[in-house]
Design a protein around this motif. Structure first.
Motif, PDB file in Angstrom:
ATOM      1  N   LEU A   1     -16.420   5.397   3.287  1.00  0.00           N
ATOM      2  CA  LEU A   1     -14.972   5.605   3.386  1.00  0.00           C
ATOM      3  C   LEU A   1     -14.572   7.069   3.492  1.00  0.00           C
ATOM      4  O   LEU A   1     -13.415   7.375   3.762  1.00  0.00           O
ATOM      5  CB  LEU A   1     -14.274   4.986   2.160  1.00  0.00           C
TER       6      LEU A   1
ATOM      7  N   LEU B   1       0.828  -1.197   0.000  1.00  0.00           N
ATOM      8  CA  LEU B   1       0.000   0.000   0.000  1.00  0.00           C
ATOM      9  C   LEU B   1       0.864   1.250   0.000  1.00  0.00           C
ATOM     10  O   LEU B   1       0.632   2.184  -0.780  1.00  0.00           O
ATOM     11  CB  LEU B   1      -0.927   0.007   1.215  1.00  0.00           C
TER      12      LEU B   1
ATOM     13  N   GLN C   1      -6.805   4.320   8.972  1.00  0.00           N
ATOM     14  CA  GLN C   1      -7.310   5.354   8.083  1.00  0.00           C
ATOM     15  C   GLN C   1      -6.157   6.138   7.454  1.00  0.00           C
ATOM     16  O   GLN C   1      -5.068   6.256   8.035  1.00  0.00           O
ATOM     17  CB  GLN C   1      -8.233   6.304   8.850  1.00  0.00           C
ATOM     18  N   LEU C   2      -6.415   6.670   6.264  1.00  0.00           N
ATOM     19  CA  LEU C   2      -5.427   7.461   5.542  1.00  0.00           C
ATOM     20  C   LEU C   2      -5.779   8.935   5.698  1.00  0.00           C
ATOM     21  O   LEU C   2      -6.912   9.347   5.412  1.00  0.00           O
ATOM     22  CB  LEU C   2      -5.444   7.084   4.059  1.00  0.00           C
TER      23      LEU C   2
ATOM     24  N   ILE D   1     -10.183   1.320   2.196  1.00  0.00           N
ATOM     25  CA  ILE D   1      -9.422   2.111   3.170  1.00  0.00           C
ATOM     26  C   ILE D   1     -10.101   3.470   3.330  1.00  0.00           C
ATOM     27  O   ILE D   1     -10.353   4.177   2.347  1.00  0.00           O
ATOM     28  CB  ILE D   1      -7.961   2.300   2.712  1.00  0.00           C
TER      29      ILE D   1
ATOM     30  N   ARG E   1      -9.428  -0.904  -2.017  1.00  0.00           N
ATOM     31  CA  ARG E   1      -8.896  -1.630  -0.862  1.00  0.00           C
ATOM     32  C   ARG E   1      -9.721  -1.398   0.407  1.00  0.00           C
ATOM     33  O   ARG E   1      -9.325  -1.831   1.491  1.00  0.00           O
ATOM     34  CB  ARG E   1      -7.437  -1.224  -0.623  1.00  0.00           C
TER      35      ARG E   1
ATOM     36  N   CYS F   1      -7.928   3.686  -2.608  1.00  0.00           N
ATOM     37  CA  CYS F   1      -8.526   3.407  -1.296  1.00  0.00           C
ATOM     38  C   CYS F   1      -9.886   2.729  -1.439  1.00  0.00           C
ATOM     39  O   CYS F   1     -10.230   1.842  -0.653  1.00  0.00           O
ATOM     40  CB  CYS F   1      -8.651   4.706  -0.505  1.00  0.00           C
TER      41      CYS F   1
ATOM     42  N   ILE G   1     -10.650   7.405   4.241  1.00  0.00           N
ATOM     43  CA  ILE G   1      -9.855   8.610   4.010  1.00  0.00           C
ATOM     44  C   ILE G   1     -10.365   9.738   4.897  1.00  0.00           C
ATOM     45  O   ILE G   1     -11.571   9.993   4.968  1.00  0.00           O
ATOM     46  CB  ILE G   1      -9.946   9.052   2.537  1.00  0.00           C
TER      47      ILE G   1
END
Length: 463
Positions: A453, A4, A86-87, A63, A61, A58, A65
């Motif tokens: 997300l 990632l 989390q991103l 993920i 996947r 993201c 944000i």
């Protein structure tokens, strides 16, 4: 995980992917130090295309944000949770001024541009971008839009919702909404940009905006006035509107406890102390001396405790600095339970009286600090010393909030006038907001972000 990080680096460059604790720490705590999180990484894209690529990655996947501007939220709106999964997506590299159209009085800027830089760009083009906030040197346009920021000149120019003509937004599936129109009049269907203003990054990521500009005023008149009551203050608001129309740009109020705190920590700077202080500013084209003389003549016919009129730009800035310093001055006295509420201007005096009585009955001797933008009904209503000291202040937070928000609701107001909702007020929003409005909001979230997300854990997840 390494894969990632590698994919993120391919999109934005390895130097713009932060994973070490020392590098990510500034992005993981909110401005007030109340919320703390962890993240898988902090990424800083440089373009809308890079934002879209990150969102697509993201989404594939699963993920989450967390979009982040200047990280000046007072409600934890830009802080990740503690999962470390989390991103954080920082818009700080997207600072471009894409276009200034003086004939159309508009400016197109990227979301990471600071408010101060947009003000400067407008001024260099002999135009005014009127949003003004204490955090303008660090807050960013994307964040201002995401919270529908207001500030000191809403009375004349409106909030960010009124100041925004068009948006560019990356949606939760990576598609880009291209709506950077400079039009002021467009009846071709729903105005979809409005969905993203005030949504705090939960429906998509704002990457650019087209904003209104105005002629740059070259005349101003500023006065600090003392009056005997909140009722009198609101009477002055109506009278000033009647006398000066839209030349009345700002109308700020500060209660006596606020003034005494300023006097304690800023000795010698306060002109006087009155039951209520008003900071009034008029602006217009023309000559400042002439506008100041008109204000002086009007003031001579009014009843007041005391008053001063700025005689120079330096004196004007000193008066405004007192108002700007209010929040930081209060912090020197310790924590407080903060409320960024709004009621109709006509209800301000009644709200202050009723809410103050209710709080004193529940918490005898508590200290209530009231200041803010009375011209548009937005008050910063802060409570401390609910007990003999502040050690257990936040044990009383729910009870204090219930009293304040019940009174706000009674007077037809809002619990979030300009700072947003974030993670701090979601449960309260669910309690007071119209159920049909809440249902529509949930439907919008499901339609635009079905995976959940976009900035999860904030108010749309709590209503």
């Amino acid at each position: 995980m390494n894969d990632l990080i590698h994919r993120l680096a391919e999109i934005v460059g390895p130097t713009h992917v932060l994973t070490q604790d020392g590098d990510t720490a500034p992005y993981l705590t909110d401005w007030r130090g109340r919320y703390h999180g962890r993240c898988v990484a902090v990424v800083a894209p440089a373009s809308t295309a890079e934002v879209a690529a990150l969102v697509r990655l993201c989404a594939a996947r699963h993920i989450a944000i967390v979009p982040q501007g200047g990280n000046t939220s007072t409600c934890g709106a830009a802080t990740p949770d503690t999962s470390g999964l989390q991103l954080v997506l920082s818009l700080a590299r997207m600072q471009g001024i894409r276009d200034i159209d003086c004939a159309n009085n508009s400016i197109t800027v990227e979301a990471g541009a600071t408010l101060a830089s947009v003000q400067t760009a407008a001024r260099e083009a002999s135009r005014l971008f009127p949003l003004s906030l204490a955090s303008e040197g660090s807050c960013q346009i994307g964040g201002n839009l995401s919270t529908n920021a207001g500030g000191l000149a809403v009375l004349r120019y409106g909030t960010m919702r009124e100041l925004c003509l068009g948006l560019e937004v990356v949606l939760a599936d990576g598609r880009v909404l291209h709506a950077l129109s400079g039009l002021r009049k467009d009846s071709s269907g729903l105005d979809v940009k409005q969905l993203f203003i005030g949504a705090e990054g939960q429906l998509g990521i704002i990457t650019a905006a087209t904003l209104k500009l105005f002629p740059l005023p070259d005349a101003s008149a500023t006065a600090w006035i003392g009056v005997d009551s909140a009722d009198t203050a609101i009477h002055w608001l109506g009278a000033l509107r009647q006398a000066f129309g839209d030349r009345l740009t700002s109308f700020e109020i500060l209660s006596e406890p606020c003034q005494r705190l300023l006097d304690k920590h800023q000795a010698g700077r306060l002109p006087f102390i009155a039951p209520w202080a008003l900071l009034i500013e008029l602006s217009d084209a023309g000559d400042s001396a002439e506008l100041g003389e008109r204000l002086t003549m009007w003031l001579a016919e009014q009843q007041m405790v005391d008053g001063v009129i700025a005689q120079s730009e330096a004196e004007r800035l000193k008066l405004w600095q007192l108002r700007e310093d209010m929040s930081e001055t209060q912090k020197k006295e310790g924590a407080s339970i903060k409320h960024d509420i709004g009621v109709p201007s006509s209800a301000i005096a009644a709200f202050i009286a009723a809410c103050g009585d209710a709080l004193q009955a529940a918490f005898p001797g508590c200290r209530i600090m009231v200041f803010g933008h009375a011209g548009d009904g937005n008050l910063h209503y802060n409570v401390s010393h609910t007990r003999t000291d502040n050690a257990a202040l936040f044990d009383d937070e729910a009870a204090v909030n219930a009293i304040v928000y019940d009174q706000v609701a009674h007077y037809g107001g809002t619990l979030a006038a300009e700072h947003g909702v974030g993670q701090l007020k979601g449960a309260w929003l669910a309690r007071y907001k119209d159920p049909v409005a809440l249902s529509i909001m949930r439907s919008m979230k499901q339609a635009l972000d079905p995976q959940g997300l976009m900035n999860p854990g904030k108010w749309l997840s709590q209503i």
